[in-house]
Design a protein around this motif. Sequence first.
Motif, PDB file in Angstrom:
ATOM      1  N   THR A 262       0.908  -1.355  -0.019  1.00 47.04           N
ATOM      2  CA  THR A 262      -0.044  -0.217  -0.117  1.00 47.04           C
ATOM      3  C   THR A 262       0.803   1.228   0.013  1.00 47.04           C
ATOM      4  OG1 THR A 262      -1.825  -1.106   1.240  1.00 47.04           O
ATOM      5  CG2 THR A 262      -1.687   1.369   1.183  1.00 47.04           C
ATOM      6  N   LEU A 263       0.469   2.129  -0.842  1.00 47.99           N
ATOM      7  CA  LEU A 263       0.995   3.441  -0.840  1.00 47.99           C
ATOM      8  C   LEU A 263      -0.031   4.439  -0.204  1.00 47.99           C
ATOM      9  CD1 LEU A 263       3.386   5.472  -1.789  1.00 47.99           C
ATOM     10  CD2 LEU A 263       2.144   5.995  -3.872  1.00 47.99           C
ATOM     11  N   PHE A 264       0.591   5.003   0.982  1.00 50.04           N
ATOM     12  CA  PHE A 264      -0.464   6.017   1.662  1.00 50.04           C
ATOM     13  C   PHE A 264       0.080   7.356   1.546  1.00 50.04           C
ATOM     14  CE2 PHE A 264      -1.500   8.177   5.839  1.00 50.04           C
ATOM     15  CZ  PHE A 264      -2.915   8.281   5.485  1.00 50.04           C
ATOM     16  N   PHE A 288       4.772   3.914 -14.421  1.00 48.48           N
ATOM     17  CA  PHE A 288       5.537   5.159 -14.436  1.00 48.48           C
ATOM     18  C   PHE A 288       7.084   4.993 -14.672  1.00 48.48           C
ATOM     19  CE2 PHE A 288       6.671   2.399 -10.683  1.00 48.48           C
ATOM     20  CZ  PHE A 288       7.835   2.824 -10.398  1.00 48.48           C
ATOM     21  N   TYR A 289       7.474   6.216 -14.882  1.00 51.57           N
ATOM     22  CA  TYR A 289       9.004   6.372 -15.362  1.00 51.57           C
ATOM     23  C   TYR A 289       9.668   7.098 -14.082  1.00 51.57           C
ATOM     24  CZ  TYR A 289       7.836   5.108 -20.082  1.00 51.57           C
ATOM     25  OH  TYR A 289       7.284   5.087 -21.377  1.00 51.57           O
ATOM     26  N   ARG A 290      10.817   6.435 -13.648  1.00 55.97           N
ATOM     27  CA  ARG A 290      11.748   7.251 -12.745  1.00 55.97           C
ATOM     28  C   ARG A 290      12.114   8.449 -13.171  1.00 55.97           C
ATOM     29  NH1 ARG A 290      16.357   3.315 -10.178  1.00 55.97           N
ATOM     30  NH2 ARG A 290      14.788   1.858  -9.060  1.00 55.97           N
ATOM     31  N   VAL A 291      12.438   9.528 -12.668  1.00 54.78           N
ATOM     32  CA  VAL A 291      12.977  10.919 -12.974  1.00 54.78           C
ATOM     33  C   VAL A 291      14.213  10.519 -13.636  1.00 54.78           C
ATOM     34  CG1 VAL A 291      13.949  13.111 -12.596  1.00 54.78           C
ATOM     35  CG2 VAL A 291      11.834  11.926 -11.246  1.00 54.78           C
ATOM     36  N   GLY A 292      14.280  11.023 -15.186  1.00 57.27           N
ATOM     37  CA  GLY A 292      15.533  10.782 -15.908  1.00 57.27           C
ATOM     38  C   GLY A 292      15.385   9.446 -16.504  1.00 57.27           C
ATOM     39  N   GLY A 293      14.599   8.705 -16.168  1.00 60.50           N
ATOM     40  CA  GLY A 293      14.283   7.336 -16.748  1.00 60.50           C
ATOM     41  C   GLY A 293      13.701   7.073 -18.141  1.00 60.50           C
ATOM     42  N   ILE A 294      14.146   5.962 -18.946  1.00 59.10           N
ATOM     43  CA  ILE A 294      13.293   5.894 -20.309  1.00 59.10           C
ATOM     44  C   ILE A 294      12.798   4.400 -19.984  1.00 59.10           C
ATOM     45  CG2 ILE A 294      14.872   7.051 -21.527  1.00 59.10           C
ATOM     46  CD1 ILE A 294      16.377   4.680 -22.320  1.00 59.10           C
ATOM     47  N   ARG A 295      12.866   3.468 -18.935  1.00 59.62           N
ATOM     48  CA  ARG A 295      12.334   2.379 -18.968  1.00 59.62           C
ATOM     49  C   ARG A 295      11.034   2.358 -18.101  1.00 59.62           C
ATOM     50  NH1 ARG A 295      12.671  -2.600 -15.619  1.00 59.62           N
ATOM     51  NH2 ARG A 295      14.208  -1.317 -13.964  1.00 59.62           N
ATOM     52  N   LYS A 296       9.972   1.789 -18.883  1.00 57.48           N
ATOM     53  CA  LYS A 296       8.751   1.957 -18.053  1.00 57.48           C
ATOM     54  C   LYS A 296       8.546   0.757 -17.070  1.00 57.48           C
ATOM     55  CE  LYS A 296       4.985   2.532 -20.787  1.00 57.48           C
ATOM     56  NZ  LYS A 296       4.005   2.249 -21.625  1.00 57.48           N
ATOM     57  N   ARG A 297       7.911   1.279 -15.969  1.00 59.30           N
ATOM     58  CA  ARG A 297       8.006   0.379 -14.731  1.00 59.30           C
ATOM     59  C   ARG A 297       6.910   0.091 -14.445  1.00 59.30           C
ATOM     60  NH1 ARG A 297      13.359   0.137 -12.224  1.00 59.30           N
ATOM     61  NH2 ARG A 297      14.701   1.450 -13.149  1.00 59.30           N
ATOM     62  N   GLU A 298       6.405  -1.043 -13.678  1.00 55.73           N
ATOM     63  CA  GLU A 298       4.923  -1.512 -13.391  1.00 55.73           C
ATOM     64  C   GLU A 298       4.735  -0.851 -12.046  1.00 55.73           C
ATOM     65  OE1 GLU A 298       2.106  -5.538 -13.252  1.00 55.73           O
ATOM     66  OE2 GLU A 298       4.204  -5.549 -13.693  1.00 55.73           O
ATOM     67  N   PHE A 299       3.434  -0.624 -11.757  1.00 53.60           N
ATOM     68  CA  PHE A 299       3.187  -0.145 -10.410  1.00 53.60           C
ATOM     69  C   PHE A 299       2.170  -1.102  -9.891  1.00 53.60           C
ATOM     70  CE2 PHE A 299      -0.198   2.350  -7.982  1.00 53.60           C
ATOM     71  CZ  PHE A 299       0.800   2.595  -6.615  1.00 53.60           C
ATOM     72  N   ARG A 300       2.474  -1.817  -8.889  1.00 55.45           N
ATOM     73  CA  ARG A 300       1.780  -2.921  -8.342  1.00 55.45           C
ATOM     74  C   ARG A 300       1.654  -2.551  -6.855  1.00 55.45           C
ATOM     75  NH1 ARG A 300       4.495  -6.960  -7.622  1.00 55.45           N
ATOM     76  NH2 ARG A 300       6.157  -6.156  -7.989  1.00 55.45           N
ATOM     77  N   ALA A 301       0.826  -1.483  -6.474  1.00 58.30           N
ATOM     78  CA  ALA A 301       0.329  -1.148  -5.063  1.00 58.30           C
ATOM     79  C   ALA A 301      -1.203  -0.681  -4.923  1.00 58.30           C
ATOM     80  CB  ALA A 301       1.528  -0.456  -4.509  1.00 58.30           C
ATOM     81  N   ARG A 302      -1.661  -0.897  -3.792  1.00 58.90           N
ATOM     82  CA  ARG A 302      -2.685  -0.357  -3.506  1.00 58.90           C
ATOM     83  C   ARG A 302      -2.653   1.409  -3.099  1.00 58.90           C
ATOM     84  NH1 ARG A 302      -7.109  -2.580   0.063  1.00 58.90           N
ATOM     85  NH2 ARG A 302      -5.569  -4.005   0.287  1.00 58.90           N
ATOM     86  N   VAL A 303      -3.545   2.283  -3.481  1.00 62.47           N
ATOM     87  CA  VAL A 303      -3.219   3.785  -3.336  1.00 62.47           C
ATOM     88  C   VAL A 303      -4.313   4.068  -2.107  1.00 62.47           C
ATOM     89  CG1 VAL A 303      -3.155   6.126  -3.989  1.00 62.47           C
ATOM     90  CG2 VAL A 303      -2.054   4.026  -5.442  1.00 62.47           C
ATOM     91  N   ILE A 304      -3.868   4.665  -1.211  1.00 67.16           N
ATOM     92  CA  ILE A 304      -4.965   5.209  -0.101  1.00 67.16           C
ATOM     93  C   ILE A 304      -4.253   6.850   0.263  1.00 67.16           C
ATOM     94  CG2 ILE A 304      -5.706   4.979   2.347  1.00 67.16           C
ATOM     95  CD1 ILE A 304      -4.965   2.092   2.354  1.00 67.16           C
ATOM     96  N   CYS A 305      -5.190   7.713   0.203  1.00 72.48           N
ATOM     97  CA  CYS A 305      -4.949   9.002   0.373  1.00 72.48           C
ATOM     98  C   CYS A 305      -5.735   9.422   1.378  1.00 72.48           C
ATOM     99  CB  CYS A 305      -5.450   9.715  -1.021  1.00 72.48           C
ATOM    100  SG  CYS A 305      -4.183   9.307  -2.380  1.00 72.48           S
ATOM    101  N   ALA A 306      -5.249  10.834   2.262  1.00 76.23           N
ATOM    102  CA  ALA A 306      -6.195  11.264   3.427  1.00 76.23           C
ATOM    103  C   ALA A 306      -5.917  12.672   3.299  1.00 76.23           C
ATOM    104  CB  ALA A 306      -5.521  10.714   4.666  1.00 76.23           C
ATOM    105  N   ALA A 307      -6.976  13.276   3.727  1.00 76.45           N
ATOM    106  CA  ALA A 307      -7.078  14.756   3.590  1.00 76.45           C
ATOM    107  C   ALA A 307      -7.655  15.177   4.840  1.00 76.45           C
ATOM    108  CB  ALA A 307      -7.721  15.299   2.557  1.00 76.45           C
ATOM    109  N   ASN A 308      -7.216  16.243   5.441  1.00 76.78           N
ATOM    110  CA  ASN A 308      -7.819  16.815   6.559  1.00 76.78           C
ATOM    111  C   ASN A 308      -8.416  18.201   6.480  1.00 76.78           C
ATOM    112  OD1 ASN A 308      -5.665  18.685   6.324  1.00 76.78           O
ATOM    113  ND2 ASN A 308      -4.584  18.196   8.139  1.00 76.78           N
TER     114      ASN A 308
END
Length: 482
Positions: A262-264, A288-308
């Motif tokens: 999970t990415l929170f 996604f790509y890293r900054v300055g990168g040319i190789r595409k990378r797979e994102f495999r995580a849950r995303v949870i965001c919070a706001a107050n």
Amino acid sequence: MRILIVDDNTTSLQSLRIVLSDLGHEPAPFTDPQLALEEARRNRYPLIITDIRMPRMDGLTLLKELKGSPDTETCDVVLITGHGDMETAVGALRHGAYDYLNKPINARELAAVVERSAEHQALLSENRDLRQHLDSRVNEVAGTLRRDLDEARTLLREVSGIGTVVSQSPATERVMNDARMFHNDPSVPVLIEGETGTGKEIIARLIHFGESGCEHPFVAINCAAIPHELFESELFGHEAGAYTGSRAGGSPGKLELAAGGTLFLDEVAEMPLTLQPKLLRVLEERTFYRVGGIRKREFRARVICAANIDLAGQVERGHFRRDLYHRLKVGHLVIPPLRERQEDIPALAGLFLKRQAERKRKKFTSISSEAMDVLLRHMWRGNVRELENTIERAVLVNDDPILKPEHIAFLNMDRSLHCGAESMGTIPLDIENLELPEAPIDLEALTTAIVQKALDRFDGNKSKAAAYLGISRFALHRRLQK
């Protein structure tokens, strides 16, 4: 060895009994197969010797009955065959017979069969003992593992904060149920909204860990704590030489570190506006790509965001992208402030008291009704976090079995200081000596004017305006809708 022998011919039966007795065994002779079967089921006989040809029940039927019963399936069955019974004897071996003897029975052959059976039964007994010992050890180890797992789960709940979530109020119970539901589908992004201190990260961890734990990482980012110029690298990572000062060999970002877990994103409203389209693309394409990168990378995580703060309001003011807001809001949780779910206060206070007393080795075990009344009357602008800090402060400087009002007297003092600080430089409203004009009052218009003044005072920040007016942000929202 106890041996059961079955033969309808009494002469043959007596001969067998004498030979077996001379060999030092304990024979039990039976002429009736049915009675012999009943005896075998009552008392264990390692070896059963039976004739094949008998009235009422032949030896093959007796064999099948013996091998088909749990009480007798481990016994050895030796068949006595006459002339012409050889084919039946071979078939009996396929049905589980241990061996067979031809008539007339040779005493040496009988002794050899009985000796082999005794060895076979000894091996079976040893195997049973070993299996029982193994089962006992497996159960013992499994019990230890279960206890260790329970302790690990308890520690996980304490370290992650999940154990501080109590659901005495219907509102909290709804949040808990939704969190459990979101745990089962990691593909759904979740947005958690609520005032500061309501436990948004704890609910995020509950979504990640569930009730039984999760071995994958929980990676948290406080978006308000990262300088804008470093945010992209922190989130996406960078390749070697991407910018001055970048790490040799590059570095993975939080998107990669959260792989499988999970990415929170806490305080997501503080994410730079320029990076929000990139996060939206990650959620849509799962790459996604890293900054300055040319190789595409797979994102495999849950995303949870919070706001107050009111994220929808931020969208309306152009401070947060509308498309990203709706993408994050597929799963949506709103945690009410503590003052709107007072049913949770006694349970939370008791939990915090127990935990702090154990950590600080104090005597506290319960909260007096008078002290609980003080806790229930307090506004808890800092929500659950303020309640926990209050209990910790009381336990730190006191050591009694019961938490009393005098132990938390600082709450009234803090409230007086807070009110005094807010009123500095302004003319306070004297509620006791408030004088009303002679003309009729438009209460609705007056309330609207006060609310608008509060919003203007805090530049449209609804959370701060609500706190200033002493109401919840959601009550303020309802007032604005009205």
